[in-house]
Design an enzyme around this catalytic site. Structure first.
Site, PDB file in Angstrom:
ATOM      1  N   HIS A   1      21.074  14.822  63.778  1.00  0.00           N
ATOM      2  CA  HIS A   1      20.439  13.511  63.767  1.00  0.00           C
ATOM      3  C   HIS A   1      21.269  12.423  63.099  1.00  0.00           C
ATOM      4  CE1 HIS A   1      19.138  15.256  59.875  1.00  0.00           C
ATOM      5  NE2 HIS A   1      19.246  14.021  59.451  1.00  0.00           N
TER       6      HIS A   1
HETATM    7  N1  UDP Z   1      13.767  21.438  58.795  1.00  0.00           N
HETATM    8  C1  UDP Z   1      12.425  21.586  59.079  1.00  0.00           C
HETATM    9  N2  UDP Z   1      12.006  21.309  60.347  1.00  0.00           N
HETATM   10  C2  UDP Z   1      12.860  20.905  61.341  1.00  0.00           C
HETATM   11  C3  UDP Z   1      14.226  20.777  61.029  1.00  0.00           C
HETATM   12  C4  UDP Z   1      14.648  21.036  59.733  1.00  0.00           C
HETATM   13  O1  UDP Z   1      11.636  21.958  58.223  1.00  0.00           O
HETATM   14  O2  UDP Z   1      12.404  20.658  62.468  1.00  0.00           O
HETATM   15  C5  UDP Z   1      14.201  21.706  57.418  1.00  0.00           C
HETATM   16  C6  UDP Z   1      15.405  22.593  57.323  1.00  0.00           C
HETATM   17  O3  UDP Z   1      15.036  23.945  57.281  1.00  0.00           O
HETATM   18  C7  UDP Z   1      16.056  22.112  56.051  1.00  0.00           C
HETATM   19  C8  UDP Z   1      15.676  20.662  55.947  1.00  0.00           C
HETATM   20  O4  UDP Z   1      14.613  20.466  56.862  1.00  0.00           O
HETATM   21  O5  UDP Z   1      15.465  22.770  54.963  1.00  0.00           O
HETATM   22  C9  UDP Z   1      16.840  19.750  56.285  1.00  0.00           C
HETATM   23  O6  UDP Z   1      16.393  18.455  56.396  1.00  0.00           O
HETATM   24  P1  UDP Z   1      17.252  17.268  57.042  1.00  0.00           P
HETATM   25  O7  UDP Z   1      18.132  17.801  58.082  1.00  0.00           O
HETATM   26  O8  UDP Z   1      16.256  16.226  57.418  1.00  0.00           O
HETATM   27  O9  UDP Z   1      18.050  16.692  55.809  1.00  0.00           O
HETATM   28  P2  UDP Z   1      19.511  16.982  55.235  1.00  0.00           P
HETATM   29  O10 UDP Z   1      19.629  18.433  54.981  1.00  0.00           O
HETATM   30  O11 UDP Z   1      20.477  16.496  56.259  1.00  0.00           O
HETATM   31  O12 UDP Z   1      19.578  16.173  53.984  1.00  0.00           O
END
Ligand code: UDP
Length: 365
Positions: free
Chosen positions: A210
């Site tokens: 994303h």
């Molecule tokens: N996640 C979730 N549902 C989804 C996709 C991701 O619960 O449909 C969880 C995933 O397991 C991880 C977290 O969201 O723990 C990651 O979030 P995101 O990608 O929004 O943030 P980033 O890690 O890039 O800061």
């Protein structure tokens, strides 16, 4: 003695980290936690689902700030958080990660001289174009206490002359993953384009992508989707609201055949943990998912130009790729070796260290 802790959260990964720490704080006598939600993530499946399934205490307030440019969002949060802090008078502010909510809360607390603890301190991409890098650096420099997920992150803080206020805590995402893997749920997938139920295949790849770099132009996104279309099993791709309209447009374009990709709504955390643990491989640009792939011993390809978690980039376990079919397929074809004794994210007790540190700091006030 009662101490008042204000935890500021706003985005999906922060809810997960806050959940495990909140549960420890609940057991500490005299510790009173008030959660303030900035509203950065607001869709039910990006926010309320996490509070419900992880039993996170309901936020005392939701500031309802989301959207706009980075400057607009941060400014509106800063103003609203300053008022909340002046009214609620916390003894300590607890912050997670690298979002605009983190930065806004750090600035507000610093100006009001409220001690603050930053969890996931010292993570650095060394990329000047990564907006979260600015949030990380500014937050670490104004925070009172820095808690690092890994020794590498601690070393980054040392290099920025922040060693004196820094400590290793371990990674609360790892705590959460260990704890919730036992409770993981086979997901009920819902198609993002038509809202119809989607059957989870026996074998699948798990994909999240994303970030602006990968979804901001059709070219980048098409490179990723081309790679996914060529795989030997379907790709389950929960689509983040940020790039939902672009993905839907490309998926519905008759010139494209993306029948190997299951575009679905975001899933809850317990469902995401299930997908991590059962995927053939993971393809992502998320910092959290890279780490979860590593905890589970599932091979990961990270579609980014920079390393966020270099400790996972060993033994072929996590490899960087550009958003092109060739680059992604090449990274995926590198075999991994999993050394189960290599545990850079701590011992699964980070939440206890974080909670104790927060309470100690509040008591010193
Ligand atoms: N996640 C979730 N549902 C989804 C996709 C991701 O619960 O449909 C969880 C995933 O397991 C991880 C977290 O969201 O723990 C990651 O979030 P995101 O990608 O929004 O943030 P980033 O890690 O890039 O800061």
């Amino acid at each position: 003695m009662t101490v008042k802790i204000m935890t500021v959260v706003g985005a999906r990964p922060q809810f997960i980290k806050a959940a495990v720490v909140s549960h420890v704080l609940e057991r500490i006598e005299g510790a009173e936690e008030e959660i303030v939600h900035t509203g950065q993530h607001f869709d039910a499946n990006m926010s309320q689902t996490f509070f419900d399934e992880l039993s996170i205490p309901e936020p005392k307030v939701n500031l309802g700030v989301s959207g706009g440019t980075h400057g607009q969002m941060t400014a509106r949060m800063l103003e609203a958080l300053e008022s909340e802090m002046m009214e609620r008078k916390p003894d300590v502010v607890l912050l997670y990660g690298d979002t605009n909510s983190t930065l806004a809360a750090a600035l507000a607390a610093a100006k009001l001289h409220i001690p603050m603890v930053h969890v996931e301190a010292g993570a650095r991409t060394h990329s000047a174009t990564n907006p979260e890098e600015i949030n990380r650096i500014c937050t670490d420099h104004v925070a009172t206490k820095l808690l690092a997920c890994t020794e590498d992150n601690l070393e980054n803080l040392n290099k920025e002359n922040l060693a004196e206020k820094s400590e290793f805590s371990g990674d609360p995402m790892y705590d959460a993953f260990l704890h919730y893997s036992d409770l993981a749920q086979r997901p009920n997938l819902v198609g993002v384009v038509n809202g119809e139920p989607v059957e989870l295949p026996a074998e699948f790849y798990y994909v999240t992508c994303h970030r602006e770099e990968n979804t901001g132009t059709d070219e980048a996104l098409l490179g990723l989707l081309d790679a996914l279309s060529s795989l030997d099993a379907p790709a389950v791709y929960p689509v983040h609201p940020r790039n939902r309209s672009t993905v839907c447009r490309l998926a519905q374009d008759e010139e494209n055949d993306f029948s190997n990709i299951l575009f679905v709504d975001p899933v809850g955390y317990l469902e995401s943990v299930y997908l991590v643990n059962h995927a053939k491989q993971i393809i992502t640009d998320s910092g959290g998912l890279q780490r979860e792939a590593f905890y589970a011993g599932v091979k990961c390809t990270t579609v980014l130009d920079f390393e966020v978690w270099p400790e996972t980039m060993v033994q072929g376990r996590n490899i960087l790729a550009k958003p092109t079919k060739t680059s992604i397929r090449n990274a995926m074809s590198v075999p991994q070796m999993v050394d189960g004794t290599y545990l850079p994210f701590g011992d699964g007790k980070a939440a206890e260290r974080i909670a104790n540190c927060v309470v100690e700091l509040a008591e010193r006030r």
